[in-house]
Design a protein around this motif. Structure first.
Motif, PDB file in Angstrom:
ATOM      1  N   SER A 172      29.069  77.824 -10.639  1.00 28.61           N
ATOM      2  CA  SER A 172      29.471  78.900  -9.738  1.00 28.61           C
ATOM      3  C   SER A 172      28.769  78.899  -8.380  1.00 28.61           C
ATOM      4  CB  SER A 172      29.254  80.254 -10.422  1.00 28.61           C
ATOM      5  OG  SER A 172      27.895  80.419 -10.778  1.00 28.61           O
ATOM      6  N   SER A 195      32.831  91.012 -11.159  1.00 30.65           N
ATOM      7  CA  SER A 195      33.081  91.700 -12.433  1.00 30.65           C
ATOM      8  C   SER A 195      33.916  92.969 -12.233  1.00 30.65           C
ATOM      9  CB  SER A 195      31.758  92.046 -13.126  1.00 30.65           C
ATOM     10  OG  SER A 195      31.008  92.949 -12.337  1.00 30.65           O
ATOM     11  N   LYS A 249      36.229  83.276 -14.361  1.00 32.96           N
ATOM     12  CA  LYS A 249      34.767  83.424 -14.359  1.00 32.96           C
ATOM     13  C   LYS A 249      34.149  82.037 -14.525  1.00 32.96           C
ATOM     14  CE  LYS A 249      31.079  86.066 -16.672  1.00 32.96           C
ATOM     15  NZ  LYS A 249      30.411  86.409 -15.416  1.00 32.96           N
ATOM     16  N   ASP A 300      31.865  92.222  -5.772  1.00 30.40           N
ATOM     17  CA  ASP A 300      31.366  92.094  -7.146  1.00 30.40           C
ATOM     18  C   ASP A 300      32.521  91.597  -8.014  1.00 30.40           C
ATOM     19  OD1 ASP A 300      30.650  92.542  -9.840  1.00 30.40           O
ATOM     20  OD2 ASP A 300      29.299  94.173  -9.291  1.00 30.40           O
ATOM     21  N   ASN A 346      28.285  82.327  -7.226  1.00 33.74           N
ATOM     22  CA  ASN A 346      27.485  82.574  -8.435  1.00 33.74           C
ATOM     23  C   ASN A 346      28.163  83.516  -9.431  1.00 33.74           C
ATOM     24  OD1 ASN A 346      25.308  80.992  -7.313  1.00 33.74           O
ATOM     25  ND2 ASN A 346      24.895  82.762  -5.989  1.00 33.74           N
ATOM     26  N   GLN A 347      29.519  83.661  -9.292  1.00 34.55           N
ATOM     27  CA  GLN A 347      30.243  84.544 -10.209  1.00 34.55           C
ATOM     28  C   GLN A 347      31.538  83.908 -10.730  1.00 34.55           C
ATOM     29  OE1 GLN A 347      30.092  88.892  -8.723  1.00 34.55           O
ATOM     30  NE2 GLN A 347      29.916  87.694  -6.842  1.00 34.55           N
TER      31      GLN A 347
END
Length: 456
Positions: free
Chosen positions: A56, A118, A50, A116, A157-158
Motif C-alpha cells: 500500500s 476505511s 484494501k 480515510d 498505506n490503505q
C-alpha cells in the motif's frame, strides 16, 4: 473535505490483436437496445480494494500495482476493442455507431486521495461529493464522445479504488461488470487470454427486433434532448453539481429480511398469483420507503422504473456474454403517492411491480416499447420518478485483480436522481446490498422508515 491530487494522465491503447487489422477502422452500429440510452448520463461505478502493508505504500503502488493495472487494461481492451472508440452519427446514417480508429485509446487518470479509506470505502453515511471525485469526469458537451474513461485513486498505506465512467449507449450494467471482471482476470492471472464466460460476443446481428422500433425510440429521444433543433446531436444533457448536503449509504436486506417481507406480502395481499422474487420484494419495499420519505400531497404523481434484461426474452436468445445493451426500461406509470404512503403501501407496491414483471413474459418487445413510449409521453411535470440500477446477479465482488476481492462497490451515477442501486451482498449468499443518495435530512427519515419496517 478530502483532497484529490491527479498524479498522471495517460492514454492506454489496446494490445495488438492479430485478428484485427490495426490499419483499418471498426464500425459497430448501435442497436434498438442501445438507442434509448444515447441521451442518458454515463454509468459511473467505483470499486474499492484494501491493500496490505507491503503493497500500500506509494513506492509499491507506482512500481508494482499501477504497471500491472495498465498492462492488463491494454490486454483487456484487445478483447473489448469498441471501448477504445467514440460515438459518431454521420449525416447519411439513420442512427449512431461506435467508431474505432487505429491508435484509439482509453483515458486513464491516476490520482491520490488523503481521505480515510476505511470510511470512504465503508457502508455508513459518507458525503457524496467525496465518492463522486473518485470517478473521471465524462465529456458531455462533445458531439463525438469517447465511450469509456477510467480513474485509479491511491489512498497511501490503505488501499486504492477504480472509478469507471461508461457511455450507457455502449454498455449495460451486465456488460460493464463483465468488462471489470475480465480486466481483473487478466491482471490477476498475468495472461492475455480470457475464459469463454468472460469473452465478449460482439456480433450485433443477434439482436433481432423489428426495424420500425428504432424510429420509435429515436423519436422519444427528443424528450431527453436539450437540443430540440439538432436531433442528431450526441451532446448529453448538462449535469448539475451535487449538493454538499447529499450523503450516501449502503444498506442490506438479508435473506431473512427478504423472506419476512415475502411472507408479509402473502399475508396482506388478497391475490394468490404474485411474482415474489427477491427483485420484486426488495424494490417494492425500497420504493415504498422512498415515497414515504418524500411525503407531501397524496395526489402527487409518482412512477417507478427498472431495466429488464432481454438476453433470454427474445425469439432468438442472445448470448450471456453479448457486448452492448440488451436491457429495456419498463415502468409502473399513472400512480399517485397515496397508493404507497398508507399501511398498505408495501403490498400495493408488491402487486404493481409483480404485475409489471409478469407482463414481460406475456408481451412482445413491440408491445413493451409501445407501453414505454406512451408512458413516457404521459409523465406529468413534478412526477417523483424512482428507479433501480444494477442487479444482485452480476457477481462484481468476484473481481479480484490480485490483491483480494473488493471491500465495497458503489454505482455513483444514482446520485443524480431518486434511484437506488442493487447488488449481491459481499459477505454472504442471498439477499441484496442497496446504495442510496439523499440529502441528510431525507436520509435520516429514510433509514428510520427502512429499519422500522423490518423490525415491525
Amino acid at each position: 473535505m478530502a483532497t484529490i491530487t491527479v498524479t498522471k494522465i495517460s492514454r492506454v491503447n489496446p494490445a495488438t490483436n492479430s485478428s484485427h487489422d490495426t490499419t483499418n477502422s471498426l464500425v459497430l452500429p448501435l442497436t434498438f437496445f442501445d438507442l434509448r440510452w444515447v441521451k442518458f448520463h454515463p454509468t459511473e461505478r467505483v470499486i474499492f480494494y484494501k491493500l496490505d502493508k507491503d503493497n500500500s505504500s506509494r513506492e509499491s503502488f507506482h512500481s508494482l500495482i499501477l504497471p500491472k493495472l495498465e498492462l492488463s487494461l491494454s490486454a483487456v481492451l484487445r478483447h473489448y476493442l469498441p471501448l477504445a472508440g467514440r460515438l459518431r452519427w454521420d449525416p447519411q446514417d439513420t442512427k449512431p455507431h461506435i467508431l474505432v480508429l487505429p491508435n484509439d485509446s482509453v483515458k486513464l487518470i491516476v490520482a491520490e486521495s488523503d481521505a480515510d479509506f476505511s470510511i470512504i470505502s465503508g457502508k455508513g453515511l459518507r458525503p457524496e461529493t467525496e465518492i463522486r471525485s473518485l470517478v473521471p469526469e465524462f465529456p458531455v458537451a462533445c458531439d463525438s464522445p469517447s465511450v469509456l474513461a477510467l480513474q485509479v485513486t491511491l489512498f497511501p498505506n490503505q488501499g486504492f479504488c477504480i472509478g469507471v465512467a461508461a457511455h450507457h449507449s455502449v454498455m449495460d450494467g451486465k456488460t460493464v461488470v463483465r468488462f471489470i471482471k475480465s480486466w481483473a482476470h487478466l491482471c490477476n492471472h498475468e495472461t492475455m487470454s480470457l475464459p469463454e464466460n468472460l469473452t465478449p460476443f460482439l456480433d450485433r446481428t443477434v439482436i433481432n427486433v423489428p426495424a420500425s422500433l428504432d424510429a420509435k425510440i429515436l423519436e422519444i429521444l427528443l424528450y431527453f434532448s436539450e437540443e430540440k433543433e439538432d436531433v442528431r446531436s450526441l451532446k448529453l444533457p448538462p449535469m448539475e453539481k451535487i449538493s454538499p448536503e447529499v450523503v450516501r449509504i449502503t444498506l442490506e436486506l438479508t435473506p431473512e429480511n427478504i423472506e419476512k417481507l415475502r411472507e408479509r406480502a402473502k399475508k396482506e395481499s388478497t391475490r394468490s398469483q404474485l411474482h415474489l422474487s427477491t427483485f420484486v420484494v426488495a424494490n417494492a419495499y425500497l420504493w415504498t420507503c422512498l415515497v414515504k420519505t418524500r411525503g407531501g400531497e397524496v395526489d402527487r404523481p409518482v412512477r417507478f422504473m427498472y431495466a429488464a434484461d432481454f438476453r433470454n426474452r427474445l425469439d432468438q436468445p442472445v448470448p450471456e456474454t453479448y457486448f452492448g445493451n440488451c436491457v429495456f426500461p419498463l415502468g409502473c406509470y399513472g400512480y399517485k403517492a397515496g397508493v404507497f404512503m398508507g399501511e398498505d403501501g408495501f403490498v400495493n407496491s408488491v402487486e404493481i411491480i409483480s404485475d409489471s414483471v409478469k407482463g414481460i413474459a406475456s408481451n412482445n418487445i413491440e408491445a413493451l416499447c409501445e407501453l414505454y413510449v406512451d408512458g413516457t409521453k404521459r409523465v406529468k411535470p413534478g412526477t417523483q420518478s424512482g428507479s433501480v440500477a444494477g442487479s444482485n446477479r452480476f457477481g462484481l465482488y468476484t473481481a479480484d485483480f490480485g490483491w483480494g476481492k473488493p471491500v465495497n462497490s458503489e454505482i455513483v451515477s444514482i446520485d443524480r436522481n431518486e434511484a437506488f442501486s442493487m447488488s449481491e451482498r459481499r459477505d454472504g449468499p442471498g439477499g441484496v446490498e442497496i446504495g442510496l443518495c439523499l440529502k441528510k435530512c431525507e436520509m435520516d427519515l429514510f433509514i428510520s422508515l427502512f429499519k422500522n419496517g423490518l423490525d415491525n
